[in-house]
Write an enzyme that holds these catalytic residues in place. Structure first.
Site, PDB file in Angstrom:
ATOM      1  N   ARG A  31       0.822  -1.210   0.000  1.00  0.00           N
ATOM      2  CA  ARG A  31       0.000   0.000   0.000  1.00  0.00           C
ATOM      3  C   ARG A  31       0.852   1.254   0.000  1.00  0.00           C
ATOM      4  O   ARG A  31       0.322   2.357  -0.001  1.00  0.00           O
ATOM      5  CB  ARG A  31      -0.869   0.012   1.261  1.00  0.00           C
ATOM      6  N   ARG A  79      -9.521   7.450   4.670  1.00  0.00           N
ATOM      7  CA  ARG A  79      -8.951   6.308   3.940  1.00  0.00           C
ATOM      8  C   ARG A  79      -8.773   6.619   2.462  1.00  0.00           C
ATOM      9  O   ARG A  79      -7.794   6.209   1.845  1.00  0.00           O
ATOM     10  CB  ARG A  79      -9.842   5.074   4.118  1.00  0.00           C
TER      11      ARG A  79
HETATM   12  P1  ADP Z   1      -9.860  -1.741   2.858  1.00  0.00           P
HETATM   13  O1  ADP Z   1      -9.164  -2.251   1.635  1.00  0.00           O
HETATM   14  O2  ADP Z   1     -11.332  -1.875   2.799  1.00  0.00           O
HETATM   15  O3  ADP Z   1      -9.368  -0.385   3.314  1.00  0.00           O
HETATM   16  P2  ADP Z   1      -8.387  -3.570   4.571  1.00  0.00           P
HETATM   17  O4  ADP Z   1      -9.107  -4.575   5.349  1.00  0.00           O
HETATM   18  O5  ADP Z   1      -7.524  -3.983   3.444  1.00  0.00           O
HETATM   19  O6  ADP Z   1      -9.522  -2.600   4.098  1.00  0.00           O
HETATM   20  O7  ADP Z   1      -7.486  -2.657   5.526  1.00  0.00           O
HETATM   21  C1  ADP Z   1      -8.021  -2.059   6.665  1.00  0.00           C
HETATM   22  C2  ADP Z   1      -6.953  -1.267   7.390  1.00  0.00           C
HETATM   23  O8  ADP Z   1      -5.859  -2.132   7.760  1.00  0.00           O
HETATM   24  C3  ADP Z   1      -6.281  -0.153   6.609  1.00  0.00           C
HETATM   25  O9  ADP Z   1      -7.036   1.040   6.616  1.00  0.00           O
HETATM   26  C4  ADP Z   1      -4.949  -0.024   7.359  1.00  0.00           C
HETATM   27  O10 ADP Z   1      -5.104   0.667   8.575  1.00  0.00           O
HETATM   28  C5  ADP Z   1      -4.613  -1.468   7.680  1.00  0.00           C
HETATM   29  N1  ADP Z   1      -3.803  -2.086   6.601  1.00  0.00           N
HETATM   30  C6  ADP Z   1      -4.140  -3.151   5.827  1.00  0.00           C
HETATM   31  N2  ADP Z   1      -3.173  -3.434   4.938  1.00  0.00           N
HETATM   32  C7  ADP Z   1      -2.195  -2.512   5.132  1.00  0.00           C
HETATM   33  C8  ADP Z   1      -0.939  -2.243   4.516  1.00  0.00           C
HETATM   34  N3  ADP Z   1      -0.472  -2.984   3.502  1.00  0.00           N
HETATM   35  N4  ADP Z   1      -0.205  -1.204   5.005  1.00  0.00           N
HETATM   36  C9  ADP Z   1      -0.633  -0.468   6.019  1.00  0.00           C
HETATM   37  N5  ADP Z   1      -1.803  -0.650   6.635  1.00  0.00           N
HETATM   38  C10 ADP Z   1      -2.588  -1.661   6.206  1.00  0.00           C
END
Ligand code: ADP
Ligand code: ZN
Length: 210
Positions: free
Chosen positions: A88, A167
């Site tokens: 991300r 987000r």
């Molecule tokens: P969505 O894609 O609906 O935002 P996720 O379940 O993938 O939801 O992620 C939810 C939260 O988990 C993110 O907003 C972040 O806080 C954390 N998160 C998930 N993956 C990562 C990542 N690769 N790097 C940093 N934070 C992450």
């Protein structure tokens, strides 16, 4: 096949990841799910991640990079995997490169911001098994109850309106630059997210073939 699914929160990465997982018989790995599980079981990592997650911010790179390192070292990843929600940030992508992992394709699911807001604000998830529903588009058979396990449906804290805006801002600022990163490597495939999941799926599966 080693795949990355890219896209805004709520673009449908998770849904597509599950479908490809069935199709190619390789595991779908969601950092979001791994963190939420850690949180539910009260581990130190989960507690550390909670405040970031609840406010819509990214969990620090070193935390998620460690999660991915451990997960990819497991046996079921030998023949490939689908990464849903990782990388991300550019730093996370570079960490993946340094691990010596050669990604085959990156599928970017594009959905406009207005649509994302509508989808996330109506999203409800099962508190037991994590299955995802929507108040308008994917209603459960019984209101508030999971079709799969009868668990109660809840709204994720980070699906509340203020947090959704945060987000999206984080996505545009930190994650979207990954499109350029993978385009330069010739790995980027763009899929326009459709109203119907099945229509998006057709485009995703086509992007895996050509
Ligand atoms: P969505 O894609 O609906 O935002 P996720 O379940 O993938 O939801 O992620 C939810 C939260 O988990 C993110 O907003 C972040 O806080 C954390 N998160 C998930 N993956 C990562 C990542 N690769 N790097 C940093 N934070 C992450
Ligand atoms: Zn359930």
């Amino acid at each position: 096949m080693k795949l990355i699914l890219l896209g805004a929160p709520g673009a449908g990465k998770g849904t597509q990841a599950e479908i490809i997982c069935q199709h190619l018989n390789i595991p779908a790995i969601s950092t979001g799910n791994i963190i939420r599980e850690a949180l539910n079981s009260g581990t130190e990592m989960g507690l550390k991640a909670k405040s970031y997650m609840d406010s819509g911010k990214l969990v620090p790179d070193e935390v998620v990079i460690n999660i991915i390192k451990e997960r990819l070292a497991q046996d079921d990843c030998k023949n490939g995997f689908i990464l849903d929600g990782f990388p991300r940030t550019i730093a996370q992508a570079e960490a993946l490169d340094r691990m010596g992992i050669e990604i085959d394709r990156v599928i970017d699911i594009e959905v406009p911001d207005e649509k994302i807001t509508e989808r996330l604000s109506g999203r409800r998830v099962c508190g037991e098994c994590g299955a995802s529903y929507h108040l308008l588009y994917k209603k459960p058979q019984v209101e508030g109850v999971c079709d799969k396990c009868r668990g109660a449906l809840v709204q994720r804290k980070d699906d509340q309106p203020q947090t959704i805006l945060e987000r999206l801002a984080v996505y545009h600022d930190q994650t979207e630059p990954l499109k350029g990163y993978y385009e330069k490597k010739g790995k980027l495939f763009i899929v326009e997210g459709q109203e119907e999941v099945a229509d998006t799926t057709k485009l995703t599966l086509a992007a895996l073939e050509d």
